[in-house]
Design a protein around this motif. Structure first.
Motif, PDB file in Angstrom:
ATOM      1  N   GLU A 180       0.864  -1.362   0.209  1.00 35.97           N
ATOM      2  CA  GLU A 180      -0.039  -0.011   0.051  1.00 35.97           C
ATOM      3  C   GLU A 180       0.868   1.272   0.144  1.00 35.97           C
ATOM      4  O   GLU A 180       1.570   1.489   0.889  1.00 35.97           O
ATOM      5  N   TYR A 233     -13.059  -0.235   2.130  1.00 33.80           N
ATOM      6  CA  TYR A 233     -12.456   0.310   1.015  1.00 33.80           C
ATOM      7  C   TYR A 233     -13.006  -0.050  -0.381  1.00 33.80           C
ATOM      8  O   TYR A 233     -13.153  -1.489  -0.606  1.00 33.80           O
ATOM      9  N   VAL A 246     -12.161  -1.021  -4.162  1.00 29.89           N
ATOM     10  CA  VAL A 246     -10.755  -1.465  -4.564  1.00 29.89           C
ATOM     11  C   VAL A 246     -11.129  -1.731  -6.046  1.00 29.89           C
ATOM     12  O   VAL A 246     -11.945  -2.342  -6.442  1.00 29.89           O
ATOM     13  N   ALA A 291      -7.383   1.743  -3.584  1.00 32.02           N
ATOM     14  CA  ALA A 291      -8.159   1.541  -2.749  1.00 32.02           C
ATOM     15  C   ALA A 291      -8.474   2.773  -2.252  1.00 32.02           C
ATOM     16  O   ALA A 291      -7.762   3.737  -1.791  1.00 32.02           O
TER      17      ALA A 291
END
Length: 137
Positions: free
Chosen positions: A49, A102, A104, A119
């Motif tokens: 991330e 989230y 995505v 995300a």
């Protein structure tokens, strides 16, 4: 005068027929064909991330209908469930943590060994995601 009017009406009818036959927009009737997943993405993935290691995602995608499920376990022990779909090389799913969700969107490489996307949380804050198959032991 009647001939001119008939000619114009004929042109209008012909143009209407052409325009009706050339509709390339999608409709809400569900006439669009399902595009099955183009690569096998089932199994474990290392997830980064914003460039930093996040954890391991385990994906399960049906080749028959593109249903996507799975889970994510972060390096800190947080867990999320995954719910969504995959068509072609694109996966769209919701990553559901106990306190937040989230949306995505990922696009997988044609080789099936990497993916990239983002995300987005409910406030619109976006994080980049990168997936890679774990190295074989």
């Amino acid at each position: 005068m009647k001939r001119k009017l008939m000619a114009w009406l004929g042109v209008a009818v012909a143009m209407g027929g052409l325009l009706a036959g050339c509709d390339s927009s999608s409709d809400a009737g569900g006439d669009e064909a399902f595009l099955p997943p183009a690569v096998d993405v089932n199994g474990k993935w290392n997830v980064a991330e914003d460039g930093a290691y996040l954890g391991v995602m385990d994906l399960t995608v049906s080749q028959a209908n593109g249903d996507l499920g799975g889970d994510l376990e972060t390096k800190d022990g947080a867990q999320a469930r995954l719910y969504g779909t995959m068509e072609g090389y694109t996966a769209q799913f919701t990553m559901v943590f106990p306190t937040e969700n989230y949306d995505v969107n990922l696009v997988f490489a044609a080789t099936g060994d990497t993916a990239a996307g983002k995300a987005v949380d409910r406030n619109g804050f976006s994080r980049t995601l990168a997936l890679a198959r774990p190295a074989a032991p």
